[in-house]
Design a protein around this motif. Structure first.
Motif, PDB file in Angstrom:
ATOM      1  N   LEU A 325       0.829  -1.196   0.000  1.00  0.00           N
ATOM      2  CA  LEU A 325       0.000   0.000   0.000  1.00  0.00           C
ATOM      3  C   LEU A 325       0.864   1.246   0.000  1.00  0.00           C
ATOM      4  CD1 LEU A 325      -2.909   1.150   0.216  1.00  0.00           C
ATOM      5  CD2 LEU A 325      -2.643   1.049   2.701  1.00  0.00           C
ATOM      6  N   GLY A 326       1.952   1.200   0.770  1.00  0.00           N
ATOM      7  CA  GLY A 326       2.850   2.349   0.869  1.00  0.00           C
ATOM      8  C   GLY A 326       3.573   2.655  -0.425  1.00  0.00           C
ATOM      9  N   ARG A 327       3.689   1.682  -1.308  1.00  0.00           N
ATOM     10  CA  ARG A 327       4.346   1.905  -2.593  1.00  0.00           C
ATOM     11  C   ARG A 327       3.379   2.378  -3.675  1.00  0.00           C
ATOM     12  NH1 ARG A 327       9.112   3.307  -3.273  1.00  0.00           N
ATOM     13  NH2 ARG A 327       9.088   2.445  -5.379  1.00  0.00           N
ATOM     14  N   GLY A 328       2.156   2.699  -3.275  1.00  0.00           N
ATOM     15  CA  GLY A 328       1.232   3.293  -4.239  1.00  0.00           C
ATOM     16  C   GLY A 328       0.367   2.293  -4.976  1.00  0.00           C
ATOM     17  N   ILE A 329      -0.102   1.257  -4.287  1.00  0.00           N
ATOM     18  CA  ILE A 329      -1.014   0.283  -4.892  1.00  0.00           C
ATOM     19  C   ILE A 329      -2.405   0.471  -4.301  1.00  0.00           C
ATOM     20  CG2 ILE A 329      -1.557  -2.158  -5.222  1.00  0.00           C
ATOM     21  CD1 ILE A 329       1.361  -2.805  -5.021  1.00  0.00           C
ATOM     22  N   SER A 330      -3.402   0.640  -5.150  1.00  0.00           N
ATOM     23  CA  SER A 330      -4.806   0.583  -4.746  1.00  0.00           C
ATOM     24  C   SER A 330      -5.350  -0.775  -5.150  1.00  0.00           C
ATOM     25  CB  SER A 330      -5.611   1.690  -5.423  1.00  0.00           C
ATOM     26  OG  SER A 330      -5.226   2.965  -4.963  1.00  0.00           O
ATOM     27  N   HIS A 331      -6.224  -1.321  -4.313  1.00  0.00           N
ATOM     28  CA  HIS A 331      -6.692  -2.688  -4.552  1.00  0.00           C
ATOM     29  C   HIS A 331      -8.199  -2.776  -4.315  1.00  0.00           C
ATOM     30  CE1 HIS A 331      -6.953  -7.091  -2.973  1.00  0.00           C
ATOM     31  NE2 HIS A 331      -7.306  -7.018  -4.242  1.00  0.00           N
ATOM     32  N   ILE A 332      -8.942  -3.071  -5.368  1.00  0.00           N
ATOM     33  CA  ILE A 332     -10.363  -3.392  -5.248  1.00  0.00           C
ATOM     34  C   ILE A 332     -10.467  -4.914  -5.237  1.00  0.00           C
ATOM     35  CG2 ILE A 332     -12.635  -3.205  -6.306  1.00  0.00           C
ATOM     36  CD1 ILE A 332     -11.633  -0.667  -7.722  1.00  0.00           C
ATOM     37  N   PRO A 333     -10.710  -5.542  -4.072  1.00  0.00           N
ATOM     38  CA  PRO A 333     -10.720  -7.003  -3.996  1.00  0.00           C
ATOM     39  C   PRO A 333     -11.992  -7.602  -4.573  1.00  0.00           C
ATOM     40  CG  PRO A 333     -11.262  -6.081  -1.862  1.00  0.00           C
ATOM     41  CD  PRO A 333     -10.963  -4.914  -2.770  1.00  0.00           C
TER      42      PRO A 333
END
Length: 503
Positions: A325-333
């Protein structure tokens, strides 16, 4: 159904609804999320009891207090989430709850199997009564659910979103089964968000909006556009206008990635690909072929056996989910309830999940409730989350509005990579339209997007490149403008061997 009204707390899900079907027809039921479709069918199938109204079957008024009452008058429902026991055979699953064919106190399995086999052949289901359910594909599991209702002697079959997890070929096979049921004098009611399916297989369609019926139409006399406009109450743009973009730097790089399943077998087998800024890479495949494991590995939710995952040049393969998350990943599970929400927390808290320790939502040792409330009000309005009450627990929302909460949170993050797994699952036409436009806006802003969907029409519409998965491998990479649903569907079901790709 006459004057059906059903309330839940402060929400009137069905408001004086009249609904009727004819013997021997396929009848589609459509509407936005929260329009009252599933509630109405749950009343008809005996799962819910209406607060007021009447149900008549073949000219006789019925008191509907339980699913058993519905079955007794020939009404059965197949739900989105199948209710099968994997280690048992097809015959054993079908007989559960109706163990009436007994010999000296034991179930006469042979007699049951014969009866089930005859029903299967009669309606073109082609299911082996002795096969264990855990060995079947998703499409075959759905046939077992239909078999269960036919074995119970139903004449009205309700299907709730029946094609959500089916390949194009399985969908066509389901339509053939539905037509066969119609030929045999059965009535099929099916709830769907896919208007192309309505046009392909139904005879009539009932449209609901805000808990009421707004129209009943002959399918041959209407269009997808007219149905969409009726559902939403305004003009809806069904065609996705995708502007050409030139992909930029590599945002995501996956190299020789392998992972294990929960059972210890290889779920992913040496997967390699790249996602660049300003492009959408679609993942197509029948569920259970490695898409879930791929998304979990990329977002830090699954241990990697070998290979690597890098975002913006930094390897994250051994990091915790927080570092991803800290590296700039958004996640719609893909599973909003298990992975996307804390159901007992209010909407406002769910909209900052993962960001609660950062400014402006966090102070030195406390949460800044004012900032959290402002964020919630902004996103609730922007994404049309209903009811618009930030303090309401996420559990109290419909499935479609729960999905909107997850999508709103993830699209509002400052990220370089969006991993979107089934982002429009369970969403109505208007909400899907909004999500599609939002993803294209993110693409235009230079984000890289990895997009997993079971809906091939949106995969083709949104993606720049398409990776087709089968058996834990990428079997083909395709240019979205140079393929079609037929080719992808064939590849999804093992119609080609893996080939080398340039990456």
């Amino acid at each position: 159904m006459k004057g059906i009204t059903k309330k839940f707390a402060f929400v009137k899900a069905n408001d004086n609804v009249d609904f009727s079907v004819l013997r021997g027809e396929i009848h589609a039921l459509v509407g936005e999320n929260g329009a009252g479709k599933s509630t109405l069918m749950n009343v008809l199938s005996g799962l819910y009891k209406a607060d007021s109204g009447e149900i008549w079957v073949s000219g006789r008024k019925i008191e509907m207090d339980s699913p058993r009452d519905a079955i007794s008058v020939g009404i059965g429902m197949v739900h989105q989430h199948f209710m099968l026991i994997g280690p048992l055979t097809v015959a054993e699953n079908v007989i559960l709850g109706r163990e009436s064919l007994r010999l000296f106190g034991f179930i006469d399995v042979k007699k049951v199997g014969t009866a089930i086999g005859e029903i299967s052949r009669r309606f073109g289901l082609n299911v082996d009564p002795l096969a264990k359910v855990e060995t079947l594909s998703v499409g075959m599991e759905q046939r077992v659910e239909i078999l269960k209702t036919l074995y119970q002697g139903i004449s009205i079959l309700i299907l709730d979103e029946p094609t959500q997890v089916l390949s194009p070929q399985e969908t066509e096979e389901l339509f053939s089964i539905m037509r066969k049921l119609r030929e045999e004098g059965k009535t099929v009611v099916f709830i769907t968000h896919k208007l192309s399916e309505v046009m392909a297989v139904s005879d009539r369609v009932t449209v609901m909006r805000n808990g009421k019926v707004v129209g009943v139409l002959e399918t041959k006399s209407t269009t997808k556009q007219e149905l969409a406009n009726m559902m939403v109450g305004r003009e809806v743009f069904l065609q996705i206008e995708k502007r050409a973009e030139k992909p930029g730097v590599v945002i995501l790089e996956v190299k020789s990635l392998s992972t294990l399943s929960e059972r210890g077998s290889r779920a992913l087998k040496d997967i390699s690909f790249k996602v660049r800024s300003g492009e959408i890479v679609g993942i197509a495949g029948v569920e259970g072929n490695g898409q879930t494991e791929l998304v979990e590995a990329i977002t830090g939710l699954r241990r990697i056996s070998s290979g690597s995952v890098s975002v913006c040049g930094k390897e994250l393969s051994r990091g915790a989910p927080k570092s991803f998350l800290g590296r700039g990943i958004s996640h719609i599970p893909e599973d909003r309830q298990k992975r996307g929400l804390i159901l007992d927390f209010p909407i406002s808290d769910n909209l900052v999940m993962g960001l609660q320790s950062r400014r402006p939502f966090s102070g030195f040792i406390w949460l800044r409730r004012g900032a959290i409330a402002q964020n919630a009000s902004r996103l609730i309005e922007a994404f049309g989350i209903t009811p618009p009450r930030p303090e309401l627990p996420a559990r109290n929302l419909s499935g479609g509005n729960q999905q909107k909460v997850v999508v709103a949170r993830e699209l509002s993050r400052d990220s370089r990579l969006l991993v979107a797994a089934q982002p429009t699952r369970g969403l109505d036409v208007a909400a899907s339209e909004f999500i599609h436009r939002s993803m294209l806006k993110e693409r235009g802003a230079g984000k890289g997007i990895l997009f997993v969907s079971a809906d091939l029409s949106e995969i083709l519409s949104l993606s720049d490149r398409i990776l087709v998965m089968f058996g834990g491998q990428i079997v083909r990479e395709l240019e979205a403008g140079h393929t079609d649903e037929g080719e992808i569907g064939l590849l999804m079901t093992g119609g080609a061997a893996p080939i080398a790709r340039k990456g």
